[in-house]
Each structure stands twice: as C-alpha cells, then as structure tokens.
Design a protein around this motif. Structure first.
Motif, PDB file in Angstrom:
ATOM      1  N   ILE A 249       0.845  -1.189   0.000  1.00 55.87           N
ATOM      2  CA  ILE A 249       0.000   0.000   0.000  1.00 55.87           C
ATOM      3  C   ILE A 249       0.882   1.242   0.000  1.00 55.87           C
ATOM      4  CG2 ILE A 249      -1.858   1.226   1.165  1.00 55.87           C
ATOM      5  CD1 ILE A 249      -2.661  -1.551   0.204  1.00 55.87           C
ATOM      6  N   GLY A 250       0.671   2.104  -0.988  1.00 55.17           N
ATOM      7  CA  GLY A 250       1.425   3.346  -1.093  1.00 55.17           C
ATOM      8  C   GLY A 250       2.283   3.361  -2.341  1.00 55.17           C
ATOM      9  N   THR A 251       2.400   4.546  -2.937  1.00 54.11           N
ATOM     10  CA  THR A 251       3.283   4.741  -4.082  1.00 54.11           C
ATOM     11  C   THR A 251       3.690   6.208  -4.119  1.00 54.11           C
ATOM     12  OG1 THR A 251       3.532   4.516  -6.478  1.00 54.11           O
ATOM     13  CG2 THR A 251       1.356   5.113  -5.687  1.00 54.11           C
ATOM     14  N   GLY A 252       4.979   6.471  -4.178  1.00 55.51           N
ATOM     15  CA  GLY A 252       5.445   7.845  -4.161  1.00 55.51           C
ATOM     16  C   GLY A 252       4.960   8.568  -2.916  1.00 55.51           C
ATOM     17  N   ARG A 253       4.404   9.770  -3.098  1.00 54.51           N
ATOM     18  CA  ARG A 253       3.885  10.552  -1.968  1.00 54.51           C
ATOM     19  C   ARG A 253       2.474  10.135  -1.581  1.00 54.51           C
ATOM     20  NH1 ARG A 253       6.495  14.419  -5.226  1.00 54.51           N
ATOM     21  NH2 ARG A 253       4.545  14.845  -6.331  1.00 54.51           N
ATOM     22  N   HIS A 254       1.879   9.215  -2.320  1.00 48.67           N
ATOM     23  CA  HIS A 254       0.468   8.889  -2.139  1.00 48.67           C
ATOM     24  C   HIS A 254       0.229   8.006  -0.922  1.00 48.67           C
ATOM     25  CE1 HIS A 254      -1.161  10.143  -6.231  1.00 48.67           C
ATOM     26  NE2 HIS A 254       0.146  10.357  -6.330  1.00 48.67           N
ATOM     27  N   ALA A 255      -0.839   8.307  -0.202  1.00 45.40           N
ATOM     28  CA  ALA A 255      -1.326   7.499   0.918  1.00 45.40           C
ATOM     29  C   ALA A 255      -2.833   7.339   0.765  1.00 45.40           C
ATOM     30  CB  ALA A 255      -0.991   8.184   2.242  1.00 45.40           C
ATOM     31  N   PRO A 256      -3.447   6.368   1.424  1.00 47.97           N
ATOM     32  CA  PRO A 256      -4.902   6.210   1.323  1.00 47.97           C
ATOM     33  C   PRO A 256      -5.634   7.495   1.711  1.00 47.97           C
ATOM     34  CG  PRO A 256      -3.927   4.270   2.328  1.00 47.97           C
ATOM     35  CD  PRO A 256      -2.840   5.279   2.233  1.00 47.97           C
ATOM     36  N   SER A 257      -6.697   7.789   0.966  1.00 50.29           N
ATOM     37  CA  SER A 257      -7.478   9.002   1.208  1.00 50.29           C
ATOM     38  C   SER A 257      -8.911   8.757   0.769  1.00 50.29           C
ATOM     39  CB  SER A 257      -6.885  10.199   0.443  1.00 50.29           C
ATOM     40  OG  SER A 257      -6.871   9.937  -0.949  1.00 50.29           O
ATOM     41  N   ARG A 258      -9.802   9.657   1.181  1.00 52.87           N
ATOM     42  CA  ARG A 258     -11.204   9.560   0.788  1.00 52.87           C
ATOM     43  C   ARG A 258     -11.607  10.826   0.043  1.00 52.87           C
ATOM     44  NH1 ARG A 258     -15.011   9.633   4.529  1.00 52.87           N
ATOM     45  NH2 ARG A 258     -16.454   8.523   3.158  1.00 52.87           N
ATOM     46  N   HIS A 259     -12.251  10.636  -1.102  1.00 57.85           N
ATOM     47  CA  HIS A 259     -12.701  11.756  -1.925  1.00 57.85           C
ATOM     48  C   HIS A 259     -14.085  11.419  -2.475  1.00 57.85           C
ATOM     49  CE1 HIS A 259      -8.752  13.863  -2.182  1.00 57.85           C
ATOM     50  NE2 HIS A 259      -8.307  12.647  -1.911  1.00 57.85           N
ATOM     51  N   GLY A 260     -14.871  12.447  -2.744  1.00 54.71           N
ATOM     52  CA  GLY A 260     -16.215  12.221  -3.275  1.00 54.71           C
ATOM     53  C   GLY A 260     -16.587  13.244  -4.308  1.00 54.71           C
ATOM     54  N   VAL A 261     -17.506  12.834  -5.189  1.00 56.96           N
ATOM     55  CA  VAL A 261     -18.097  13.742  -6.166  1.00 56.96           C
ATOM     56  C   VAL A 261     -19.521  13.230  -6.404  1.00 56.96           C
ATOM     57  CG1 VAL A 261     -17.022  12.485  -8.067  1.00 56.96           C
ATOM     58  CG2 VAL A 261     -17.864  14.814  -8.448  1.00 56.96           C
ATOM     59  N   GLY A 262     -20.365  13.384  -5.362  1.00 58.03           N
ATOM     60  CA  GLY A 262     -21.626  12.639  -5.314  1.00 58.03           C
ATOM     61  C   GLY A 262     -21.324  11.317  -4.637  1.00 58.03           C
ATOM     62  N   PRO A 263     -21.064  10.226  -5.387  1.00 57.68           N
ATOM     63  CA  PRO A 263     -20.544   9.005  -4.771  1.00 57.68           C
ATOM     64  C   PRO A 263     -19.186   9.266  -4.124  1.00 57.68           C
ATOM     65  CG  PRO A 263     -21.315   8.599  -7.010  1.00 57.68           C
ATOM     66  CD  PRO A 263     -21.298  10.091  -6.824  1.00 57.68           C
ATOM     67  N   SER A 264     -18.877   8.517  -3.063  1.00 58.38           N
ATOM     68  CA  SER A 264     -17.610   8.686  -2.364  1.00 58.38           C
ATOM     69  C   SER A 264     -16.765   7.422  -2.500  1.00 58.38           C
ATOM     70  CB  SER A 264     -17.842   8.998  -0.889  1.00 58.38           C
ATOM     71  OG  SER A 264     -18.600   7.980  -0.257  1.00 58.38           O
ATOM     72  N   PHE A 265     -15.441   7.613  -2.395  1.00 58.56           N
ATOM     73  CA  PHE A 265     -14.506   6.518  -2.630  1.00 58.56           C
ATOM     74  C   PHE A 265     -13.361   6.571  -1.633  1.00 58.56           C
ATOM     75  CE2 PHE A 265     -16.606   7.491  -6.575  1.00 58.56           C
ATOM     76  CZ  PHE A 265     -16.980   6.237  -7.052  1.00 58.56           C
ATOM     77  N   THR A 266     -12.998   5.400  -1.124  1.00 52.72           N
ATOM     78  CA  THR A 266     -11.739   5.230  -0.431  1.00 52.72           C
ATOM     79  C   THR A 266     -10.696   4.907  -1.494  1.00 52.72           C
ATOM     80  OG1 THR A 266     -12.752   4.455   1.615  1.00 52.72           O
ATOM     81  CG2 THR A 266     -10.454   3.845   1.241  1.00 52.72           C
ATOM     82  N   CYS A 267      -9.722   5.801  -1.663  1.00 53.07           N
ATOM     83  CA  CYS A 267      -8.741   5.706  -2.745  1.00 53.07           C
ATOM     84  C   CYS A 267      -7.436   5.151  -2.178  1.00 53.07           C
ATOM     85  CB  CYS A 267      -8.520   7.070  -3.385  1.00 53.07           C
ATOM     86  SG  CYS A 267     -10.040   7.800  -4.063  1.00 53.07           S
TER      87      CYS A 267
END
Length: 294
Positions: A153-171
């Motif tokens: 889990i993880g790549t570069g600076r990326h860590a798990p996060s949650r974002h939504g645009v109507g529907p929501s996602f654990t990214c």
C-alpha cells in the motif's frame, strides 16, 4: 407498457469490452421501486432511466441505478447516455452540446457521433468539484481486506485518502501493477464508499494510471470502468501530485483484470493553484436494443 432499451459498452470503441450499460428510454411512469427492480434484472453496474427534462433547454433528465441503490451521478452512464441521445437526434451534426439533468446537477456534455450510427465519443464537465473527505484507513487495515501486504500500500507521496463527487470513494495507492492485479475485491471500511485502487501505469506516459474499483455493497463486485471514481481521482491528484497551473490530461486504464479493458480520459484545469474544472471523456458503442414490457 412496452419501453425501448439499449445496451452500450462504454469507455471503449470495441464491443464486448469496456463497461456495459443499459439505458431505458421513455421511462415516464416508472416509480423508484420499479426502476430498482429493472436495474436488478439487468444486473449491470448501472442502468439509466431517461425522462423528459424539467427545463426545455436541457436534453433529458436521468436517474441512475446500480443493482443495489440509486446514484446521484455516475460517469459511464453519463457518457453512454449522451452518445445514445445524440445518435437519436435526427438533426445531429458532427458534434452536439447539451445538458443532462442528474441528481448531482446539470451535467454539460459535448458529443461526437460516428456516421454509421454505431457509437461515438462524449466528454462532460462535472457540475461540482471533488471533495476531500479525510484520510483513508491505515495500510495495516486495508492490506488484509485486499489480500495484500501492508508494504504493497502506497506509491510515491500517495497514501490512502477519501474523496467524493456525489458518490464517495476510499482511494488506495498500491506500489505496482502486480499488486494491483493481485488484489481481491473487497468492500471499503466505510460502507458508503467504493474502494478505488490505483498505481502508475508503466506503459503510459505523463499522468497515466491503472486502476480497479470494488463496491460489493452497491451490488458491484468489480467495475470495468468508473467515471465517478475517475472524477474523484482528480482530488487525489491535486492532493498528492505536484501539478502546476494549466490543463492536465490524465489517462486511466481500468478493467484489464476482468478482461474488459477500458480507457478513461480525465482532464483537470488548475488556476492559481486551485482546481477549477474537471472533465471526463470516452467512447461508447451500441451493442443491442430491445423492449421491456413493464
């Protein structure tokens, strides 16, 4: 009552690839329970019901259902329905522009259709921008759900996060295509979220990503192409990537693990360091049409 329906494959130019979509035309008179039952009958990731617009300047009003629930917005239904409606317009030219009424708001679309009437390409602009919903779960929680190791889990600076645009996602960023392909479908810890896995595409250039999306709670074990998640992914890129002002084109590949390869075009426009607009585009091709007797 007889109602026409059409099925399309979306985010692909090839039939039997991409993400299948059912579009029920002339859906007036169907209540919510009937629409949900029809979506369960089709058993595709989404089914669209087309009704007259509430404002004459718009092309149509849409309701979108998974087998498990109604969605306020979804990307592949928007692209596929926009192409189908443009093909049905007897006065269509090389390109058409119109608004689609969805629960999220008015979605502006631009469509180019093929001369033989078999499909086309559509691009739409989000009526709202992605919303950051907070950090995602720790890798130690996510990895067992996905059949992976925490180190995956993880790549570069990326860590798990949650974002939504109507529907929501654990990214969830993963470290390689190998880990992405090895992940097993799972429900996100937040039952309202889809689970969106992503990793840099080693075969792409620039901003190119490989992704998978799981949403068992919505009746979608795995989705071949997810425009709403790609829209939310714009928020991920703003959070973790060093994107400067200007227009950024992002290539997203999805569905390889399912044998239904899909290509989604994501475009971000950034001004003064802030995200100003998000657009999603892709192709759609008609597969079949028929009649519902409901």
């Amino acid at each position: 009552m007889a109602r026409r329906f059409v099925t399309l494959d979306v985010f692909t130019e090839q039939r039997l690839a991409g993400n299948p979509l059912a579009v029920v035309l002339d859906a007036e008179g169907l209540d919510t329970a009937a629409m949900q039952a029809i979506a369960q009958e089709f058993n595709l990731s989404e089914t669209v019901f087309v009704m007259p617009p509430t404002e004459a300047r718009h092309r149509a009003s849409l309701r979108i259902f998974t087998p498990g629930r109604e969605l306020p917005f979804a990307g592949h239904p928007t692209v596929g329905t926009a192409v189908l409606l443009a093909l049905q317009d007897p006065s269509r030219g090389d390109a058409r522009a119109f608004g689609l009424e969805e629960r999220i708001g008015i979605v502006p679309c631009v469509v180019e259709t093929l001369a033989d009437g078999s499909g086309g390409r559509a691009r739409f602009r989000l009526p709202i921008l992605p919303e950051y919903l907070g950090p995602g779960p720790e890798p130690a929680l996510l990895a067992p759900l996905l059949g992976l190791k925490p180190a995956d889990i993880g790549t570069g600076r990326h860590a798990p996060s949650r974002h939504g645009v109507g529907p929501s996602f654990t990214c969830v960023p993963v470290g390689s295509v190998t880990a992405l392909d090895a992940a097993r479908p799972a429900q996100a810890p937040d039952p309202n979220d889809g689970l969106y896995l992503y990793t840099p595409d080693p075969e792409g250039t620039g901003q190119s990503w490989r992704v998978r999306m799981f949403a068992p709670n919505f009746g979608v074990t795995e989705d071949p192409a997810t425009g709403s998640a790609a829209s939310a992914f714009a928020g991920v890129l703003m959070q973790f990537e060093a994107l400067g002002d200007g227009t950024h084109d992002v290539a997203i590949r999805q569905g390889e693990a399912m044998g239904r390869p899909s290509e989604i075009a994501l475009q971000l426009t950034i001004e003064a360091g802030a995200l100003r607009s998000v657009e999603i585009g892709g192709a759609a091709v008609i597969v079949a049409d028929g009649t519902l007797h409901v």
